[in-house]
Design a protein around this motif. Sequence first.
Motif, mmCIF file in Angstrom:
data_model
loop_
_atom_site.group_PDB
_atom_site.id
_atom_site.type_symbol
_atom_site.label_atom_id
_atom_site.label_comp_id
_atom_site.label_asym_id
_atom_site.label_seq_id
_atom_site.Cartn_x
_atom_site.Cartn_y
_atom_site.Cartn_z
ATOM 1 N N PRO A 139 -20.881 -40.552 -78.263
ATOM 2 C CA PRO A 139 -21.382 -39.174 -78.441
ATOM 3 C C PRO A 139 -22.730 -38.931 -77.767
ATOM 4 C CG PRO A 139 -20.515 -40.029 -80.508
ATOM 5 C CD PRO A 139 -20.576 -41.187 -79.568
ATOM 6 N N SER A 140 -23.661 -39.874 -77.949
ATOM 7 C CA SER A 140 -24.982 -39.703 -77.337
ATOM 8 C C SER A 140 -24.895 -39.753 -75.820
ATOM 9 C CB SER A 140 -25.936 -40.795 -77.838
ATOM 10 O OG SER A 140 -26.127 -40.700 -79.233
ATOM 11 N N ALA A 141 -24.096 -40.694 -75.314
ATOM 12 C CA ALA A 141 -23.947 -40.811 -73.862
ATOM 13 C C ALA A 141 -23.277 -39.571 -73.280
ATOM 14 C CB ALA A 141 -23.140 -42.059 -73.523
ATOM 15 N N ALA A 142 -22.287 -39.045 -73.996
ATOM 16 C CA ALA A 142 -21.573 -37.864 -73.504
ATOM 17 C C ALA A 142 -22.497 -36.655 -73.408
ATOM 18 C CB ALA A 142 -20.390 -37.555 -74.413
ATOM 19 N N SER A 143 -23.338 -36.461 -74.424
ATOM 20 C CA SER A 143 -24.252 -35.315 -74.395
ATOM 21 C C SER A 143 -25.237 -35.434 -73.237
ATOM 22 C CB SER A 143 -25.008 -35.213 -75.722
ATOM 23 O OG SER A 143 -25.848 -36.336 -75.918
ATOM 24 N N TYR A 144 -25.682 -36.651 -72.968
ATOM 25 C CA TYR A 144 -26.612 -36.862 -71.856
ATOM 26 C C TYR A 144 -25.926 -36.572 -70.523
ATOM 27 C CZ TYR A 144 -30.422 -39.004 -69.226
ATOM 28 O OH TYR A 144 -31.471 -39.219 -68.373
ATOM 29 N N ILE A 145 -24.696 -37.058 -70.391
ATOM 30 C CA ILE A 145 -23.952 -36.862 -69.144
ATOM 31 C C ILE A 145 -23.658 -35.386 -68.909
ATOM 32 C CG2 ILE A 145 -21.734 -37.300 -68.012
ATOM 33 C CD1 ILE A 145 -21.777 -40.075 -69.335
ATOM 34 N N TYR A 146 -23.343 -34.650 -69.971
ATOM 35 C CA TYR A 146 -23.040 -33.226 -69.826
ATOM 36 C C TYR A 146 -24.235 -32.474 -69.235
ATOM 37 C CZ TYR A 146 -18.909 -33.998 -72.737
ATOM 38 O OH TYR A 146 -17.715 -34.441 -73.228
ATOM 39 N N PHE A 147 -25.412 -32.736 -69.783
ATOM 40 C CA PHE A 147 -26.605 -32.040 -69.300
ATOM 41 C C PHE A 147 -26.930 -32.437 -67.864
ATOM 42 C CE2 PHE A 147 -27.556 -30.786 -73.655
ATOM 43 C CZ PHE A 147 -28.243 -29.599 -73.481
ATOM 44 N N ARG A 148 -26.910 -33.752 -67.588
ATOM 45 C CA ARG A 148 -27.269 -34.208 -66.252
ATOM 46 C C ARG A 148 -26.238 -33.773 -65.224
ATOM 47 N NH1 ARG A 148 -31.220 -37.867 -65.583
ATOM 48 N NH2 ARG A 148 -31.049 -37.010 -63.482
ATOM 49 N N GLY A 149 -24.971 -33.776 -65.617
ATOM 50 C CA GLY A 149 -23.934 -33.340 -64.693
ATOM 51 C C GLY A 149 -24.034 -31.865 -64.362
ATOM 52 N N ALA A 150 -24.462 -31.076 -65.339
ATOM 53 C CA ALA A 150 -24.553 -29.632 -65.125
ATOM 54 C C ALA A 150 -25.613 -29.260 -64.095
ATOM 55 C CB ALA A 150 -24.843 -28.927 -66.449
ATOM 56 N N ILE A 151 -26.629 -30.105 -63.941
ATOM 57 C CA ILE A 151 -27.696 -29.779 -62.988
ATOM 58 C C ILE A 151 -27.695 -30.757 -61.809
ATOM 59 C CG2 ILE A 151 -29.202 -28.557 -64.581
ATOM 60 C CD1 ILE A 151 -30.054 -32.107 -63.750
#
Length: 211
Positions: free
Chosen positions: A5-17
């Motif tokens: 869960p923590s890794a996914a949230s980080y990836i979502y934000f970084r992937g979006a930008i």
Amino acid sequence: PALRPSAASYIYFRGAIAWAALSQNVALSVMMSTKDSITPLKIIGLAAVVNIVGDALLCVWPLQLGCTGAAAATAFATLLSSGFMVRALKKKNILPDIKMPTKKQFADLMEFTGPLFAITITRLFGFINMQRTAMKLGVQHLAAYQLSINVVIFFLLFGEPLSQLSQTELPSLIDKGDSSSIKATLKSVLLLGALGSLGVGAIAGMLLYFG
């Protein structure tokens, strides 16, 4: 699974930008080609301060969002620095119009970037494969791998200025056919690289040894 869960949230934000991070890197290279290293230094320094303050506000106090907060702070800092980079290019009147390249332009681009792209993909595949293997071994092994990869990145970051220096200085000298200046520049870069690697290696070794 516990880290997902923590890794996914980080990836979502970084992937979006990711597009902003790529734009920032391209703009940085363009700025360096004009031999202007001060403007990128100011922009990256400002982004670093914003990132640190954002981490403190979103991760520590008052929101305490953990990895999500860290990712959000990094995303905002990346967007900010990317915007300032584009603004700096516009002030220098070197901001290009965004349009689809012609077939010839695309072919010329791929002739140069194709091998570099292959090298990057190969490295990326290696890092991903190593991380997947570490994940299968458990949390402790994954943490040890992350520490080791941070040390590797630490060394790579110190080599980046020398790479930028070579890419900025050498092309014009090669076009002029100035062999003496080319040799002098290469000698300086190699000497700086050797001294830098010895210094960074010594510091990293002492930190690891003395803890």
